[in-house]
Design a protein around this motif. Structure first.
Motif, PDB file in Angstrom:
ATOM      1  N   MET A   1       0.841  -1.175   0.000  1.00  9.22           N
ATOM      2  CA  MET A   1       0.000   0.000   0.000  1.00  9.22           C
ATOM      3  C   MET A   1       0.884   1.236   0.000  1.00  9.22           C
ATOM      4  O   MET A   1       1.818   1.340   0.785  1.00  9.22           O
ATOM      5  CB  MET A   1      -0.903  -0.010   1.240  1.00  9.22           C
ATOM      6  CG  MET A   1      -1.654   1.269   1.384  1.00  9.22           C
ATOM      7  SD  MET A   1      -2.683   1.604   2.842  1.00  9.22           S
ATOM      8  CE  MET A   1      -2.930   0.132   3.710  1.00  9.22           C
ATOM      9  N   PRO A   2       0.595   2.214  -0.875  1.00 14.00           N
ATOM     10  CA  PRO A   2       1.386   3.450  -0.895  1.00 14.00           C
ATOM     11  C   PRO A   2       1.251   4.221   0.425  1.00 14.00           C
ATOM     12  O   PRO A   2       0.228   4.135   1.102  1.00 14.00           O
ATOM     13  CB  PRO A   2       0.756   4.247  -2.045  1.00 14.00           C
ATOM     14  CG  PRO A   2      -0.022   3.265  -2.841  1.00 14.00           C
ATOM     15  CD  PRO A   2      -0.426   2.181  -1.898  1.00 14.00           C
ATOM     16  N   THR A   3       2.289   4.951   0.766  1.00 10.33           N
ATOM     17  CA  THR A   3       2.268   5.770   1.983  1.00 10.33           C
ATOM     18  C   THR A   3       2.703   7.183   1.626  1.00 10.33           C
ATOM     19  O   THR A   3       3.277   7.426   0.564  1.00 10.33           O
ATOM     20  CB  THR A   3       3.211   5.197   3.058  1.00 10.33           C
ATOM     21  OG1 THR A   3       4.536   5.131   2.518  1.00 10.33           O
ATOM     22  CG2 THR A   3       2.771   3.814   3.510  1.00 10.33           C
ATOM     23  N   TRP A   4       2.454   8.095   2.543  1.00  7.18           N
ATOM     24  CA  TRP A   4       2.899   9.473   2.373  1.00  7.18           C
ATOM     25  C   TRP A   4       4.398   9.549   2.616  1.00  7.18           C
ATOM     26  O   TRP A   4       4.928   8.857   3.470  1.00  7.18           O
ATOM     27  CB  TRP A   4       2.203  10.380   3.379  1.00  7.18           C
ATOM     28  CG  TRP A   4       0.722  10.462   3.226  1.00  7.18           C
ATOM     29  CD1 TRP A   4      -0.217   9.874   4.015  1.00  7.18           C
ATOM     30  CD2 TRP A   4      -0.003  11.175   2.218  1.00  7.18           C
ATOM     31  NE1 TRP A   4      -1.476  10.175   3.564  1.00  7.18           N
ATOM     32  CE2 TRP A   4      -1.376  10.974   2.463  1.00  7.18           C
ATOM     33  CE3 TRP A   4       0.372  11.957   1.132  1.00  7.18           C
ATOM     34  CZ2 TRP A   4      -2.370  11.542   1.661  1.00  7.18           C
ATOM     35  CZ3 TRP A   4      -0.616  12.514   0.338  1.00  7.18           C
ATOM     36  CH2 TRP A   4      -1.967  12.310   0.602  1.00  7.18           C
ATOM     37  N   THR A   5       5.074  10.408   1.887  1.00  5.80           N
ATOM     38  CA  THR A   5       6.470  10.683   2.192  1.00  5.80           C
ATOM     39  C   THR A   5       6.502  11.679   3.355  1.00  5.80           C
ATOM     40  O   THR A   5       5.512  12.369   3.627  1.00  5.80           O
ATOM     41  CB  THR A   5       7.215  11.297   0.989  1.00  5.80           C
ATOM     42  OG1 THR A   5       6.670  12.600   0.732  1.00  5.80           O
ATOM     43  CG2 THR A   5       7.110  10.410  -0.244  1.00  5.80           C
ATOM     44  N   GLU A   6       7.633  11.786   4.020  1.00 10.44           N
ATOM     45  CA  GLU A   6       7.764  12.752   5.113  1.00 10.44           C
ATOM     46  C   GLU A   6       7.556  14.177   4.602  1.00 10.44           C
ATOM     47  O   GLU A   6       6.925  15.004   5.271  1.00 10.44           O
ATOM     48  CB  GLU A   6       9.127  12.614   5.800  1.00 10.44           C
ATOM     49  CG  GLU A   6       9.301  13.507   6.999  1.00 10.44           C
ATOM     50  CD  GLU A   6       8.284  13.262   8.111  1.00 10.44           C
ATOM     51  OE1 GLU A   6       7.889  14.250   8.774  1.00 10.44           O
ATOM     52  OE2 GLU A   6       7.864  12.107   8.328  1.00 10.44           O
ATOM     53  N   LEU A   9       3.810  14.715   4.118  1.00  9.27           N
ATOM     54  CA  LEU A   9       3.161  14.864   5.423  1.00  9.27           C
ATOM     55  C   LEU A   9       3.435  16.247   6.018  1.00  9.27           C
ATOM     56  O   LEU A   9       2.529  16.884   6.560  1.00  9.27           O
ATOM     57  CB  LEU A   9       3.644  13.779   6.384  1.00  9.27           C
ATOM     58  CG  LEU A   9       3.132  12.372   6.129  1.00  9.27           C
ATOM     59  CD1 LEU A   9       3.932  11.364   6.943  1.00  9.27           C
ATOM     60  CD2 LEU A   9       1.645  12.270   6.432  1.00  9.27           C
ATOM     61  N   THR A  10       4.661  16.711   5.907  1.00  7.72           N
ATOM     62  CA  THR A  10       5.033  18.018   6.443  1.00  7.72           C
ATOM     63  C   THR A  10       4.305  19.128   5.702  1.00  7.72           C
ATOM     64  O   THR A  10       3.755  20.045   6.320  1.00  7.72           O
ATOM     65  CB  THR A  10       6.557  18.220   6.369  1.00  7.72           C
ATOM     66  OG1 THR A  10       7.186  17.209   7.162  1.00  7.72           O
ATOM     67  CG2 THR A  10       6.970  19.601   6.850  1.00  7.72           C
ATOM     68  N   ARG A  11       4.281  19.061   4.388  1.00  6.51           N
ATOM     69  CA  ARG A  11       3.642  20.111   3.588  1.00  6.51           C
ATOM     70  C   ARG A  11       2.132  20.146   3.824  1.00  6.51           C
ATOM     71  O   ARG A  11       1.555  21.223   4.009  1.00  6.51           O
ATOM     72  CB  ARG A  11       3.974  19.916   2.117  1.00  6.51           C
ATOM     73  CG  ARG A  11       5.457  20.209   1.845  1.00  6.51           C
ATOM     74  CD  ARG A  11       5.887  19.848   0.473  1.00  6.51           C
ATOM     75  NE  ARG A  11       5.376  20.841  -0.467  1.00  6.51           N
ATOM     76  CZ  ARG A  11       5.575  20.792  -1.767  1.00  6.51           C
ATOM     77  NH1 ARG A  11       6.286  19.809  -2.284  1.00  6.51           N
ATOM     78  NH2 ARG A  11       5.085  21.721  -2.551  1.00  6.51           N
ATOM     79  N   ILE A  12       1.495  18.980   3.827  1.00  9.46           N
ATOM     80  CA  ILE A  12       0.047  18.936   4.071  1.00  9.46           C
ATOM     81  C   ILE A  12      -0.252  19.344   5.509  1.00  9.46           C
ATOM     82  O   ILE A  12      -1.175  20.115   5.764  1.00  9.46           O
ATOM     83  CB  ILE A  12      -0.519  17.534   3.766  1.00  9.46           C
ATOM     84  CG1 ILE A  12      -0.411  17.243   2.264  1.00  9.46           C
ATOM     85  CG2 ILE A  12      -1.974  17.419   4.229  1.00  9.46           C
ATOM     86  CD1 ILE A  12      -0.713  15.804   1.882  1.00  9.46           C
ATOM     87  N   GLY A  13       0.545  18.841   6.445  1.00 11.93           N
ATOM     88  CA  GLY A  13       0.336  19.170   7.851  1.00 11.93           C
ATOM     89  C   GLY A  13       0.513  20.643   8.154  1.00 11.93           C
ATOM     90  O   GLY A  13      -0.103  21.172   9.079  1.00 11.93           O
ATOM     91  N   GLY A  41       0.651  11.837  13.384  1.00 13.27           N
ATOM     92  CA  GLY A  41       1.610  10.774  13.114  1.00 13.27           C
ATOM     93  C   GLY A  41       1.899  10.706  11.627  1.00 13.27           C
ATOM     94  O   GLY A  41       2.210  11.713  11.005  1.00 13.27           O
ATOM     95  N   ASP A  42       1.761   9.521  11.059  1.00  5.91           N
ATOM     96  CA  ASP A  42       2.007   9.316   9.631  1.00  5.91           C
ATOM     97  C   ASP A  42       0.722   9.305   8.820  1.00  5.91           C
ATOM     98  O   ASP A  42       0.696   8.792   7.698  1.00  5.91           O
ATOM     99  CB  ASP A  42       2.753   7.989   9.416  1.00  5.91           C
ATOM    100  CG  ASP A  42       4.169   8.041   9.958  1.00  5.91           C
ATOM    101  OD1 ASP A  42       4.729   9.156  10.066  1.00  5.91           O
ATOM    102  OD2 ASP A  42       4.722   6.972  10.280  1.00  5.91           O
ATOM    103  N   ARG A 119      -9.483   9.053   6.900  1.00  5.14           N
ATOM    104  CA  ARG A 119      -8.029   8.999   6.701  1.00  5.14           C
ATOM    105  C   ARG A 119      -7.786   9.048   5.196  1.00  5.14           C
ATOM    106  O   ARG A 119      -8.411   8.311   4.432  1.00  5.14           O
ATOM    107  CB  ARG A 119      -7.468   7.706   7.286  1.00  5.14           C
ATOM    108  CG  ARG A 119      -5.965   7.588   7.206  1.00  5.14           C
ATOM    109  CD  ARG A 119      -5.426   6.268   7.774  1.00  5.14           C
ATOM    110  NE  ARG A 119      -6.275   5.582   8.723  1.00  5.14           N
ATOM    111  CZ  ARG A 119      -7.033   4.516   8.433  1.00  5.14           C
ATOM    112  NH1 ARG A 119      -7.051   4.019   7.212  1.00  5.14           N
ATOM    113  NH2 ARG A 119      -7.758   3.935   9.366  1.00  5.14           N
ATOM    114  N   LEU A 120      -6.901   9.910   4.764  1.00  5.86           N
ATOM    115  CA  LEU A 120      -6.548  10.006   3.355  1.00  5.86           C
ATOM    116  C   LEU A 120      -5.345   9.114   3.087  1.00  5.86           C
ATOM    117  O   LEU A 120      -4.309   9.263   3.738  1.00  5.86           O
ATOM    118  CB  LEU A 120      -6.212  11.453   2.987  1.00  5.86           C
ATOM    119  CG  LEU A 120      -7.279  12.500   3.286  1.00  5.86           C
ATOM    120  CD1 LEU A 120      -6.790  13.883   2.879  1.00  5.86           C
ATOM    121  CD2 LEU A 120      -8.577  12.164   2.600  1.00  5.86           C
TER     122      LEU A 120
END
Length: 124
Positions: A1-6, A9-13, A41-42, A119-120
């Motif tokens: 399953m694909p995951t967000w890169t750090e 996550l930082t940019r969206i967060g 979290g992630d 959850r996206l």
């Protein structure tokens, strides 16, 4: 399953808002809806102030996928129901990120809104 890169996550967060385009039954995208978004979290979460009966939330239920744009990140995603155990982390993230919007942030912390937590998950 694909995951967000750090970086994602930082940019969206860090972004104040997210634009969401959910897919219709025929695969075309609906008009973007702007909303608040949080990182816990992630994971990345959104909720409907109007709960599960809100218009954009009902639209997401058609195919449970679409596209988001936030913080310079544009991504195709799947919308997954967040487990009840994830809601408190999302609550804390909403309070921390949007706490300066006194009175308004409370609308995303009602039980009605909490029950619509999604959850996206990035798609390939």
């Amino acid at each position: 399953m694909p995951t967000w890169t750090e970086e994602e996550l930082t940019r969206i967060g860090s972004a104040v808002e997210l634009d969401l385009e959910s897919e219709r039954g025929d695969g075309s995208l609906r008009t973007p809806v702007t909303m608040w978004v949080v990182r816990a979290g992630d994971h990345v979460y959104i909720r409907s102030v109007k709960g599960r009966g809100g218009p954009w939330f009902r639209g997401v239920q058609t195919r449970r996928q679409g596209r988001i744009s936030s913080g310079g990140v544009r991504k195709s995603v799947t919308f997954q129901e967040a487990d009840a155990s994830e809601r408190s982390g999302a609550d804390a993230a909403y309070r921390e990120k949007y706490g300066a919007y006194t009175g308004i942030v409370d609308h995303v912390l009602t039980e009605q809104a909490r029950e619509s937590t999604l959850r996206l998950v990035p798609r390939s």
